[in-house]
Design a protein around this motif. Structure first.
Motif, PDB file in Angstrom:
ATOM      1  N   HIS A  32       0.848  -1.188   0.000  1.00  0.00           N
ATOM      2  CA  HIS A  32       0.000   0.000   0.000  1.00  0.00           C
ATOM      3  C   HIS A  32       0.884   1.240   0.000  1.00  0.00           C
ATOM      4  CE1 HIS A  32      -2.750  -3.122   0.953  1.00  0.00           C
ATOM      5  NE2 HIS A  32      -2.495  -3.163   2.236  1.00  0.00           N
ATOM      6  N   VAL A  33       1.356   1.609  -1.196  1.00  0.00           N
ATOM      7  CA  VAL A  33       2.365   2.665  -1.292  1.00  0.00           C
ATOM      8  C   VAL A  33       1.925   3.751  -2.272  1.00  0.00           C
ATOM      9  CG1 VAL A  33       4.759   3.198  -1.872  1.00  0.00           C
ATOM     10  CG2 VAL A  33       4.205   1.020  -0.779  1.00  0.00           C
ATOM     11  N   LEU A  34       2.052   4.999  -1.827  1.00  0.00           N
ATOM     12  CA  LEU A  34       1.930   6.158  -2.702  1.00  0.00           C
ATOM     13  C   LEU A  34       3.305   6.761  -2.901  1.00  0.00           C
ATOM     14  CD1 LEU A  34      -1.202   8.143  -1.401  1.00  0.00           C
ATOM     15  CD2 LEU A  34      -1.040   6.755  -3.462  1.00  0.00           C
ATOM     16  N   VAL A  35       3.534   7.282  -4.102  1.00  0.00           N
ATOM     17  CA  VAL A  35       4.728   8.078  -4.356  1.00  0.00           C
ATOM     18  C   VAL A  35       4.261   9.505  -4.602  1.00  0.00           C
ATOM     19  CG1 VAL A  35       6.808   8.329  -5.733  1.00  0.00           C
ATOM     20  CG2 VAL A  35       5.780   6.077  -5.444  1.00  0.00           C
ATOM     21  N   GLY A  36       4.858  10.451  -3.903  1.00  0.00           N
ATOM     22  CA  GLY A  36       4.450  11.841  -4.036  1.00  0.00           C
ATOM     23  C   GLY A  36       5.573  12.714  -4.546  1.00  0.00           C
ATOM     24  N   ASP A  67      12.161   9.493   2.326  1.00  0.00           N
ATOM     25  CA  ASP A  67      12.637  10.519   1.402  1.00  0.00           C
ATOM     26  C   ASP A  67      13.375   9.867   0.237  1.00  0.00           C
ATOM     27  OD1 ASP A  67      13.468  12.783   0.163  1.00  0.00           O
ATOM     28  OD2 ASP A  67      14.568  13.619   1.852  1.00  0.00           O
ATOM     29  N   MET A  68      12.989  10.255  -0.991  1.00  0.00           N
ATOM     30  CA  MET A  68      13.641   9.731  -2.195  1.00  0.00           C
ATOM     31  C   MET A  68      14.564  10.753  -2.835  1.00  0.00           C
ATOM     32  SD  MET A  68      10.265   8.080  -3.948  1.00  0.00           S
ATOM     33  CE  MET A  68      11.155   7.777  -5.462  1.00  0.00           C
ATOM     34  N   GLY A  69      14.577  11.988  -2.305  1.00  0.00           N
ATOM     35  CA  GLY A  69      15.330  13.054  -2.936  1.00  0.00           C
ATOM     36  C   GLY A  69      14.534  13.688  -4.060  1.00  0.00           C
ATOM     37  N   ASP A  70      14.982  14.829  -4.534  1.00  0.00           N
ATOM     38  CA  ASP A  70      14.335  15.542  -5.621  1.00  0.00           C
ATOM     39  C   ASP A  70      12.872  15.837  -5.290  1.00  0.00           C
ATOM     40  OD1 ASP A  70      14.202  16.814  -8.095  1.00  0.00           O
ATOM     41  OD2 ASP A  70      13.586  14.997  -9.155  1.00  0.00           O
ATOM     42  N   ASN A  71      12.608  16.118  -4.002  1.00  0.00           N
ATOM     43  CA  ASN A  71      11.259  16.433  -3.526  1.00  0.00           C
ATOM     44  C   ASN A  71      10.239  15.345  -3.859  1.00  0.00           C
ATOM     45  OD1 ASN A  71      11.913  18.754  -2.204  1.00  0.00           O
ATOM     46  ND2 ASN A  71      10.994  20.148  -3.660  1.00  0.00           N
ATOM     47  N   LYS A  72      10.690  14.089  -3.732  1.00  0.00           N
ATOM     48  CA  LYS A  72       9.801  12.939  -3.895  1.00  0.00           C
ATOM     49  C   LYS A  72       9.865  12.092  -2.632  1.00  0.00           C
ATOM     50  CE  LYS A  72      10.677  12.666  -8.882  1.00  0.00           C
ATOM     51  NZ  LYS A  72      11.242  11.833  -9.979  1.00  0.00           N
ATOM     52  N   VAL A  73       8.737  11.467  -2.295  1.00  0.00           N
ATOM     53  CA  VAL A  73       8.690  10.626  -1.099  1.00  0.00           C
ATOM     54  C   VAL A  73       7.897   9.353  -1.380  1.00  0.00           C
ATOM     55  CG1 VAL A  73       8.900  12.535   0.551  1.00  0.00           C
ATOM     56  CG2 VAL A  73       6.626  11.798  -0.207  1.00  0.00           C
ATOM     57  N   PHE A  74       8.261   8.288  -0.658  1.00  0.00           N
ATOM     58  CA  PHE A  74       7.440   7.095  -0.552  1.00  0.00           C
ATOM     59  C   PHE A  74       6.546   7.264   0.669  1.00  0.00           C
ATOM     60  CE2 PHE A  74      10.787   4.614  -2.887  1.00  0.00           C
ATOM     61  CZ  PHE A  74       9.953   4.113  -3.864  1.00  0.00           C
ATOM     62  N   ILE A  75       5.267   6.886   0.538  1.00  0.00           N
ATOM     63  CA  ILE A  75       4.352   6.894   1.675  1.00  0.00           C
ATOM     64  C   ILE A  75       3.737   5.503   1.761  1.00  0.00           C
ATOM     65  CG2 ILE A  75       2.401   8.047   2.791  1.00  0.00           C
ATOM     66  CD1 ILE A  75       2.861  10.352   0.726  1.00  0.00           C
ATOM     67  N   ARG A  76       4.122   4.746   2.791  1.00  0.00           N
ATOM     68  CA  ARG A  76       3.648   3.367   2.941  1.00  0.00           C
ATOM     69  C   ARG A  76       2.534   3.328   3.987  1.00  0.00           C
ATOM     70  NH1 ARG A  76       5.941  -1.332   1.523  1.00  0.00           N
ATOM     71  NH2 ARG A  76       7.949  -0.314   1.156  1.00  0.00           N
TER      72      ARG A  76
END
Length: 260
Positions: A32-36, A67-76
């Motif tokens: 159940h993951v969103l990438v933002g 935090d994925m860097g480049d203003n992207k995140v994983f949200i589990r």
């Protein structure tokens, strides 16, 4: 990277390299993951995102942010229902800038995601009342993007002051301000589009992925553009429905957070 992969595919492989690795799909408990992606020049911290989302989303179970860097995140998420609820109540904004959320599928590769679509409720004003129908919403909304829902009654009509529909927009394209419509043999009239919970966008080119200061039209202009040359403006915004979930924001000049 694709060129390298294609070249490697043509090489003679060793016995070890030839053996395939079976990657089973993620289990429901871990899938159940969103990438933002945050469309702001300001660096977004993982801690700020987690703190503000927890206050804004008010979901039943917990979630974790990476935090994925480049203003992207994983949200589990622990619960798929919470993920679906967050998507249903989108769009969301951070510091009033758009956040694009993508539900990560088993075959998705994050570095190939475009983050170019977001769903908005759009109000269509100035249509004749008896033409505020599901069919009209689908036809008009189809020029904006993928129509996800038309807000009508069980008979397919909306007898309010405007027709309302939810559309998945390509945020790389300029916002559409309206559309000329013709009913039968009558003279074509103009229907205004207003967007609910619209974040910061560019008043020069109408795109949602940057603001005025970062617009190429502004940067490339040999002379300072005049205010009257702006083709877009705050009239595209619709007053948010008080029954809708508020956007989540972080004040850029304060350490505290707030909702609007």
């Amino acid at each position: 990277m694709d060129d390298i992969a294609n070249k490697c595919a043509g090489l003679l492989l060793s016995n070890i390299e030839e053996n395939e690795v079976d990657l089973t799909p993620p289990t429901p408990e871990t899938g159940h993951v969103l990438v933002g992606k945050f469309y702001t020049k300001r660096r977004v911290s993982q801690e700020s995102v987690a703190r503000v989302m927890k206050a804004a989303w008010r979901i039943d179970k917990n979630f974790k942010v990476s935090d994925m860097g480049d203003n992207k995140v994983f949200i589990r998420f622990e619960d798929a229902k919470d993920l679906d609820r967050v998507l249903l109540l989108s769009p969301w904004s951070f510091d009033k800038y758009l956040v694009v959320l993508h539900k990560l599928g088993a075959g998705d590769t994050v570095n190939k995601l475009k983050f170019n679509r977001s769903s908005f409720w759009v109000q269509i004003h100035k249509l004749p009342t008896m033409n505020q129908t599901r069919e009209a919403g689908l036809r008009i909304g189809g020029i904006l993007g993928d129509v996800e829902k038309v807000d009508v009654d069980e008979n397919g009509f909306c007898l309010g002051s405007y027709l309302r529909l939810r559309v998945s927009l390509d945020i790389i394209q300029p916002l559409c301000r309206g559309r000329r419509v013709r009913i039968g043999e009558s003279v074509a009239t103009w229907a205004d589009f207003k967007y609910e919970r619209l974040p910061i966008f560019c008043y020069w080119c109408g795109k949602l992925d940057h603001d005025e200061r970062d617009c190429l039209q502004w940067i490339r202009s040999k002379e300072t553009p005049r205010m009257e040359e702006k083709k877009f403006g705050p009239w595209l915004r619709a007053i948010p429905n008080r029954l809708q979930k508020p956007q989540w924001v972080v004040a850029s000049n304060k350490s505290t957070t707030g909702l609007n």
